[in-house]
Design a protein around this motif. Structure first.
Motif, short mmCIF file in Angstrom:
data_model
loop_
_atom_site.label_atom_id
_atom_site.label_comp_id
_atom_site.label_asym_id
_atom_site.label_seq_id
_atom_site.Cartn_x
_atom_site.Cartn_y
_atom_site.Cartn_z
N LEU A 242 0.85 -1.19 0.00
CA LEU A 242 0.00 0.00 0.00
C LEU A 242 0.88 1.25 0.00
N GLY A 243 0.59 2.17 -0.92
CA GLY A 243 1.40 3.37 -1.02
C GLY A 243 0.96 4.47 -0.07
N GLU A 244 1.55 5.64 -0.23
CA GLU A 244 1.25 6.78 0.64
C GLU A 244 -0.21 7.21 0.47
N GLY A 245 -0.77 7.68 1.57
CA GLY A 245 -2.14 8.19 1.52
C GLY A 245 -3.11 7.42 2.39
N PHE A 246 -4.40 7.63 2.12
CA PHE A 246 -5.49 7.07 2.94
C PHE A 246 -6.01 5.78 2.29
N HIS A 247 -6.20 4.74 3.13
CA HIS A 247 -6.68 3.45 2.63
C HIS A 247 -7.76 2.91 3.57
N ILE A 248 -8.70 2.17 3.00
CA ILE A 248 -9.71 1.47 3.78
C ILE A 248 -9.46 -0.04 3.63
N VAL A 249 -9.31 -0.71 4.75
CA VAL A 249 -9.11 -2.16 4.74
C VAL A 249 -10.15 -2.79 5.68
N ALA A 250 -10.37 -4.07 5.53
CA ALA A 250 -11.30 -4.76 6.42
C ALA A 250 -10.81 -4.65 7.85
N PRO A 251 -11.69 -4.44 8.79
CA PRO A 251 -11.27 -4.22 10.19
C PRO A 251 -10.56 -5.41 10.81
N TRP A 252 -10.77 -6.61 10.27
CA TRP A 252 -10.08 -7.77 10.83
C TRP A 252 -8.69 -7.99 10.21
N ASN A 253 -8.34 -7.18 9.22
CA ASN A 253 -7.00 -7.24 8.63
C ASN A 253 -6.08 -6.21 9.28
N LYS A 254 -4.79 -6.35 9.05
CA LYS A 254 -3.81 -5.42 9.62
C LYS A 254 -2.92 -4.88 8.51
N VAL A 255 -2.36 -3.70 8.75
CA VAL A 255 -1.37 -3.10 7.85
C VAL A 255 -0.12 -2.79 8.66
N ILE A 256 1.00 -3.37 8.23
CA ILE A 256 2.29 -3.12 8.88
C ILE A 256 3.05 -2.10 8.03
N ILE A 257 3.38 -0.99 8.64
CA ILE A 257 3.98 0.13 7.90
C ILE A 257 5.50 0.07 8.01
N TYR A 258 6.18 0.22 6.86
CA TYR A 258 7.64 0.25 6.77
C TYR A 258 8.11 1.58 6.17
N GLU A 259 9.26 2.01 6.60
CA GLU A 259 9.92 3.15 5.93
C GLU A 259 10.63 2.62 4.69
N VAL A 260 10.35 3.21 3.54
CA VAL A 260 10.95 2.72 2.29
C VAL A 260 11.91 3.72 1.66
N ARG A 261 12.13 4.86 2.30
CA ARG A 261 13.15 5.79 1.80
C ARG A 261 14.54 5.29 2.22
N GLN A 262 15.57 5.88 1.64
CA GLN A 262 16.95 5.48 1.98
C GLN A 262 17.25 5.79 3.44
N GLN A 263 17.87 4.83 4.11
CA GLN A 263 18.24 4.98 5.52
C GLN A 263 19.74 4.74 5.67
N GLU A 264 20.27 5.16 6.82
CA GLU A 264 21.71 5.02 7.07
C GLU A 264 21.96 4.20 8.33
N LEU A 265 22.92 3.31 8.24
CA LEU A 265 23.38 2.53 9.38
C LEU A 265 24.83 2.86 9.62
N PHE A 266 25.16 3.31 10.84
CA PHE A 266 26.55 3.61 11.19
C PHE A 266 27.11 2.46 12.01
N GLU A 267 28.24 1.93 11.58
CA GLU A 267 28.82 0.76 12.23
C GLU A 267 30.27 1.00 12.64
N LYS A 268 30.62 0.60 13.87
CA LYS A 268 32.01 0.53 14.33
C LYS A 268 32.37 -0.94 14.45
N MET A 269 33.37 -1.38 13.69
CA MET A 269 33.70 -2.80 13.65
C MET A 269 35.18 -3.02 13.96
N LYS A 270 35.46 -4.01 14.78
CA LYS A 270 36.83 -4.42 15.06
C LYS A 270 37.11 -5.68 14.26
N VAL A 271 38.10 -5.59 13.36
CA VAL A 271 38.43 -6.71 12.48
C VAL A 271 39.94 -6.90 12.48
#
Length: 271
Positions: free
Chosen positions: A52-81
């Protein structure tokens, strides 16, 4: 008047139920987000349709919608190798990633909302250990930082493509070596720089000496050619020309008393 409450009560109850149903059914998805639909009575997560894309949606009340962020994200890592010779190196890096939009249902079904900890972090750490283990501390500190950045990106990307995640970039922000190793490398690099500067001075001096020799040889050759061209006949002609010019002077007295060894006349003159 007595019937009004009996009629109004079901209406009020119905309106309340309708409001509750609408509240349960209405889903608003914000900017940079997408929703995975979960159908309670129909095979669970929907994976064969786009999310489901951005905006308003109607779904059956017994169903669920799990929302994810789909824009680019950043992960900062400190690693000992470990480097190729077993020394511990700290790599500070950033990964730019985003879930594959059309595979968001598969991502939710296979990995869930905490896919960052389950897949991305282990993949980056594994790739970093593999890549850094190919290089010495000297290479990591000086010339190979861009190379390890590219190699970590390639290896991590291969892993994540199978997990419905798109890796856009991996950046090595810092490479930290043990102080003793860092100092030794800096001393070595300084010595190499001084050696290169000394070699440059030697080459410059050799070129200058070569230039001086070439110029001297040129002058010597020019003098040789000039000397060879001054024959006795030329010298005699030059002497005759000088005698004629001196004789033509109105205030000069010319006495010719013979010729010298060169065949030129010996001239005495005064004003």
């Amino acid at each position: 008047m007595e019937k009004l409450p009996k009629i109004a009560l079901p209406i009020i109850i119905g309106a309340i139920i309708l409001i509750v149903l609408l509240t349960k059914s209405a889903v608003t998805i914000g900017s940079g987000e997408a929703g995975v639909l979960y159908k309670t009575f129909d095979n669970g997560v929907v994976t064969d349709e786009p999310p489901l894309g951005e905006g308003f949606h109607i779904v059956a009340p017994w169903n669920k919608v799990i929302i994810y962020e789909v824009r680019q994200q950043e992960l900062f890592e400190k690693m000992k190798v470990l480097s190729s010779n077993g020394l511990e190196i700290q790599i500070d890096g950033s990964a730019w990633y985003e879930p594959v939009y059309n595979d968001l249902g598969n991502l939710h079904q296979s990995l869930g909302e905490n896919y960052l900890q389950r897949v991305i972090q282990p993949a980056i750490r594994s790739a970093a250990r593999s890549v850094v283990g190919r290089y010495t501390p000297e290479q990591l500190y000086s010339s190979k930082r861009d190379a390890i950045q590219d190699e970590i990106f390639v290896e991590t990307k291969k892993i994540l493509e199978k997990q419905y995640i798109q890796l856009n970039e991996f950046l090595v922000r810092d490479v930290t070596l043990p102080e003793t190793i860092k100092d030794a490398i800096e001393r070595k690099l300084k010595q190499e720089q001084e050696s290169l500067e000394y070699e440059f001075r030697l080459v410059t001096a050799a070129k200058e000496a070569e230039k001086v020799i070439i110029e001297a040889e040129g002058k010597a050759e020019s003098n040789r050619i000039l000397s060879a061209s001054l024959t006795d006949k030329i010298l005699q002609d030059k002497g005759i020309d000088a005698t004629i010019k001196l004789a033509e002077s109105p205030n000069s007295k010319v006495i010719v008393i013979g010729s010298g060894d060169s065949g030129l006349p010996i001239i005495l003159g005064n004003q």
